[in-house]
Scaffold this active site. Structure first.
Site, PDB file in Angstrom:
ATOM      1  N   GLU A  57       1.443  -0.156  -5.027  1.00  0.00           N
ATOM      2  CA  GLU A  57       0.441   0.937  -5.363  1.00  0.00           C
ATOM      3  C   GLU A  57       1.222   2.291  -5.503  1.00  0.00           C
ATOM      4  O   GLU A  57       1.608   2.805  -4.594  1.00  0.00           O
ATOM      5  CB  GLU A  57      -0.534   1.138  -4.188  1.00  0.00           C
ATOM      6  CG  GLU A  57      -1.660   2.084  -4.685  1.00  0.00           C
ATOM      7  CD  GLU A  57      -2.412   2.640  -3.391  1.00  0.00           C
ATOM      8  OE1 GLU A  57      -3.559   2.875  -3.608  1.00  0.00           O
ATOM      9  OE2 GLU A  57      -1.867   2.414  -2.063  1.00  0.00           O
ATOM     10  N   ASP A 100       0.897  -1.112  -0.037  1.00  0.00           N
ATOM     11  CA  ASP A 100       0.085   0.035  -0.051  1.00  0.00           C
ATOM     12  C   ASP A 100       0.988   1.167  -0.003  1.00  0.00           C
ATOM     13  O   ASP A 100       1.937   1.274   0.499  1.00  0.00           O
ATOM     14  CB  ASP A 100      -0.880   0.038   1.208  1.00  0.00           C
ATOM     15  CG  ASP A 100      -1.949   0.967   1.335  1.00  0.00           C
ATOM     16  OD1 ASP A 100      -2.728   1.074   0.406  1.00  0.00           O
ATOM     17  OD2 ASP A 100      -1.881   1.967   2.163  1.00  0.00           O
TER      18      ASP A 100
END
Ligand code: CA
Length: 523
Positions: free
Chosen positions: A271, A234
């Site tokens: 990401e 993330d």
């Protein structure tokens, strides 16, 4: 004369030296290239992203769980899925769990660590990879590290987080700095802590070697003890602020190296919301892949405008950008994820939603499918409503339907259940299945190079895929009217149909006719 000669010799020597340098530099670069790079280990795979909370409830408490995912592995196998990314499963105070309080545990709503181990075992039995969603830019403000750090006394955890009394020091944004307050609302310390996303998500301090070791320990634990195959990481570009981005790349290189000691074939996909040039440096011995947000937006744009745009040129540009940094990268392509409005809500047309995935699954890269896309689920922000319960059967029969929220977009009146779509050959679910299997069984679609194929007409998106001396041509009609292509102008155009998304598509000796919003693949 002698001096002239000496100068000439010097010149020649310098020139030879320069040539040697170029030779060795090039040689070294080639030598450093990863000769063991096996693109095929991943390029042939299709991944599936699951929000566990909304997927399948195995114990009737209304909340999706790990055992629910296990119960649906056969469904995913039949769909053709090769890898699963579960959104965060760790204990957390929020429903989405992107703020972790224990990196070694499983949220009690989702089950136990033993359930998770069973999930990994069952997935592996079906040759599916498992990716853990690892959120390490920040912890939850309820994480024991942060609780210790804010006890208003010097302790080892204070330096796990980022503190300053100058709130312009990162991003020049005072709103990302937060005060620690006691239960009376009084400030406990003079310095504020940095929380890029939210005050309940304090950022970790990666300048502290102890933090780096903690995170590597967590990664190694999941690879070694639990047996996951890798990580979806993330917010990787926010570990360090923009003006210290070199440290950011170095951190992910360090993390990868540490994980490779456990499993040299592990996979990490990051990401990075940004353009290819922003993603590219992370691929340099850091993450193996970045999510291609630009492609996600481009497919959406082209289907809304019904114009072919520059998808192919963009992908080829990204390839060039990535190749500057790595000769062994992967491209994680997708239509939408858990942070974006659902593709079916954007396109508002089932045929266009089918076309969107036909485009995705005929492009190079590793496709990621967001749960529910395959049944045309709807959803628009706020976030909760793009993460609504999966619809397995009609409501009265659907014992596994999760009930933790009241859906607004995907209900029995808007979405046909998995069960009912499976028995309908023309359903969007069977379209997904067909396309995934077509890709899995075709080496050119899995591994082939991409290049544009020029066909007149603003609404015709056409491209070539080539692999091992073989090629195929993909032609999509993005418009609401049938298009006709005169074959006389295309000696290259093959006339054997590998795939046709509509029975109305026609090919004859002199022309090809493609029905609205449909696709022909010729080889
Ligand atoms: Ca449950």
């Amino acid at each position: 004369m002698d001096i002239m000669r000496q100068k000439k010799i010097n010149k020649i020597t310098s020139f030879l030296f320069l040539l040697l340098m170029i030779f060795f530099n090039t040689g070294c670069k080639d030598f450093n290239k990863n000769s063991s790079c096996n693109k095929k280990r991943l390029d042939g795979k299709v991944f599936y992203e699951i929000f566990v909370q909304s997927f399948y409830d195995s114990d009737n408490d209304g909340i999706g769980d790990i055992n629910g995912v296990i119960a649906k592995l056969d469904y995913l196998e039949e769909l053709g899925v090769d890898g699963i990314w579960l959104m965060p499963v760790h204990p957390s105070p929020t429903y989405h769990k992107y703020d972790v309080t224990d990196y070694y545990g499983i949220h009690k709503d989702y089950g136990t660590l033993d359930d998770y181990k069973k999930f990994v075992k069952e997935a592996h039995k079906r040759n599916m990879m498992v990716l853990l969603d690892l959120v390490v830019n920040h912890t939850s403000s309820c994480h024991p590290w942060f609780k210790e750090a804010t006890k208003n006394k010097k302790n080892q955890y204070l330096d796990y987080y980022v503190w300053s009394s100058d709130t312009t020091v990162i991003n020049n944004n005072p709103h990302q700095w937060h005060q620690v307050k006691d239960s009376n609302g009084d400030s406990l310390c003079e310095e504020k802590y940095f929380g890029f996303f939210w005050h309940e998500m304090p950022d970790l301090n990666f300048d502290n070697p102890d933090v780096r070791e903690e995170i590597k320990k967590i990664g190694r634990y999941w690879l070694k003890e639990i047996g996951v195959d890798g990580f979806r990481l993330d917010a990787i570009r926010f570990i360090y602020p923009e003006n210290e981005k070199e440290k950011n790349y170095q951190w992910w290189q360090e993390f990868r190296k540490s994980m490779e000691e456990i499993n040299p074939d592990f996979f990490m996909v990051g990401e990075v919301w940004g353009e290819d040039t922003v993603i590219a440096p992370f691929l340099d011995k850091g993450v193996h892949a970045g999510f291609n947000f630009e492609l996600s937006f481009a497919i959406e744009k082209n289907l809304i405008s019904e114009k072919k745009g520059d998808i192919i040129e963009k992908l080829m540009k990204s390839k060039r950008a990535y190749e500057k940094y790595s000769d062994c990268y992967f491209d994680a392509i997708f239509l939408k994820n858990h942070d974006q409005n659902r593709i079916a809500s954007i396109l508002k047309n089932e045929e266009k939603a089918k076309l969107a995935v036909t485009i995705l699954l005929t492009l190079p890269g590793i496709p990621f499918i967001y749960y529910g896309e395959e049944i045309g689920m709807l959803g628009k922000k706020p976030d909760k409503y793009i993460r609504e319960p999966m619809i397995w059967q009609i409501d009265s029969l659907d014992s596994g339907r999760t009930r933790w929220m009241n859906p607004v977009y995907s209900t029995d009146s808007t979405i046909i259940s998995v069960e009912n779509q499976l028995s309908d050959l023309g359903s969007i679910l069977n379209h997904y299945k067909k396309l995934i299997h077509l890709r899995k069984n075709n080496e050119i679609l899995k591994f082939g190079e991409l290049s544009p194929f020029d066909v007149p007409g603003k609404s015709v998106l056409a491209y070539k895929r080539e692999y091992s001396g073989q090629e195929l041509i993909v032609i999509h009609n993005l418009s609401k009217t049938t298009i006709s292509i005169d074959l006389k102008n295309y000696s290259l155009l093959k006339n054997n149909i590998l795939f046709s998304s509509s029975e109305n598509n026609r090919i004859s000796s002199d022309k090809v006719e493609i029905y609205p919003y449909s696709t022909l693949i010729l080889n």
